[in-house]
Design an enzyme around this catalytic site. Structure first.
Site, PDB file in Angstrom:
ATOM      1  N   PRO A   2      -2.430  -6.183 -11.164  1.00 30.17           N
ATOM      2  CG  PRO A   2      -2.407  -6.460 -13.548  1.00 30.17           C
ATOM      3  CD  PRO A   2      -3.238  -6.022 -12.435  1.00 30.17           C
ATOM      4  CD  GLU A   3       1.001  -5.258  -6.206  1.00 23.17           C
ATOM      5  OE1 GLU A   3       1.917  -5.209  -5.649  1.00 23.17           O
ATOM      6  OE2 GLU A   3       0.012  -5.427  -5.206  1.00 23.17           O
ATOM      7  CE  LYS A  67       1.888  -0.905  -9.297  1.00 24.02           C
ATOM      8  NZ  LYS A  67       0.987  -0.452  -8.722  1.00 24.02           N
ATOM      9  NE  ARG A 277      -6.646  -1.558  -3.699  1.00 27.51           N
ATOM     10  CZ  ARG A 277      -5.673  -2.244  -4.572  1.00 27.51           C
ATOM     11  NH1 ARG A 277      -4.970  -1.732  -5.534  1.00 27.51           N
ATOM     12  NH2 ARG A 277      -5.771  -3.494  -4.700  1.00 27.51           N
TER      13      ARG A 277
END
Ligand SMILES: [Zn+2]
Length: 287
Positions: A2-3, A67, A277
């Site tokens: 989740p961002e 976050k 990533r």
């Protein structure tokens, strides 16, 4: 993972727990096992002190910083906070009964159950257990908050964004790695980094020092735009993100490049691992 938009949506959906008192805490066997092995699984402090700190406190308010989600707790004597990071796959549920969690995986991987004084339970589930919970009497004492840039909605955010990118620490870095650092702007993860760099026509591999201030300012605008679009679409659901009601967001249907084969103009996309990533970009649209 989740961002910012996904965490913000979780925060908004948790408002029913405001003014509820925490009457009990139950932790999973995974957490107890992790702590016995010295790993501090999810609860980043001794279990006894966590339970003692939160039991009997009323949830006065919820907030988000980057976050991280936080709960402001208070009783007659003291105010404190639970600071929560959802890790890779964390999710909160407000339920009357455990069986109200419809998906077996989330039910099975319930980690923290806070009983509330109205008979409901606030449950934190985390399949991969990369999530974190900390308690701090003062939010300012939490190390990641000390270094964190202003929120994108803060009027100082753009100026801070450009100034920090000019600093020695970031000017030699690739722009994608720089914008994923919360000292530059909080809340940008892998998805919104790829999306905002595409929208601002900047190659993710480009060194910060080779990008003009005008383009950096435009990138800031695009980051804000993708955050706002995602909030309006209920966030992105890729793999494990769920809203408090177990729902899924729709933002993944609006991705321009993330996990796509071609950009909206029909060019084949490239992928490259940056910051561990996978990054998606178009060498025709971005330079
Ligand atoms: Zn393109």
């Amino acid at each position: 993972m989740p961002e910012l938009p996904e965490v913000e949506l979780v925060k908004r959906e948790l408002t029913p727990v405001i003014n509820r008192k925490i009457t009990g805490v139950e932790l999973s066997s995974y957490i107890y096992k992790g702590h016995r092995e010295g790993k501090k699984t999810i609860i980043k402090e001794p279990i006894d002190s966590f339970i003692q700190t939160v039991t009997g406190k009323t949830i006065l308010h919820l907030g988000r910083r980057g976050k991280y989600l936080y709960f402001i707790l208070s009783d007659d004597f003291k105010t404190t906070h639970i600071i929560s990071h959802l890790g890779m796959s964390g999710a909160y549920f407000i339920v009357n009964d455990l069986d109200d969690i419809k998906e077996d995986n989330f039910k099975k991987h319930r980690q923290v159950i806070l009983s509330l004084d109205n008979g409901q339970k606030l449950i934190y589930s985390d399949i991969r257990r990369f999530g974190e919970m900390h308690t701090y009497d003062s939010l300012q004492d939490f190390p990641p908050f000390k270094r964190m840039a202003p929120e994108y909605t803060d009027h100082l955010s753009r100026e801070h964004f450009i100034r920090s990118l000019h600093s020695k620490k970031f000017s030699e870095k690739m722009i994608k790695a720089a914008i994923m650092d919360s000292e530059v702007i909080p809340g940008v993860g892998n998805i919104y980094a790829s999306e905002s760099l595409y929208l601002s026509h900047i190659l993710p591999t480009k060194k910060v020092k080779n990008i003009s201030d005008k383009r950096l300012s435009n990138l800031f605008d695009k980051i804000c735009e993708v955050f706002e679009l995602s909030l309006s679409r209920g966030g992105s659901t890729i793999s494990d993100y769920r809203s408090v009601t177990g729902g899924k967001g729709e933002m993944q249907h609006s991705f321009k490049v993330y996990q796509q084969k071609q950009c909206p103009l029909g060019h084949d996309l490239k992928t490259k691992v940056i910051n561990t990533r996978n990054t998606f970009y178009c060498t025709t649209c971005q330079r």
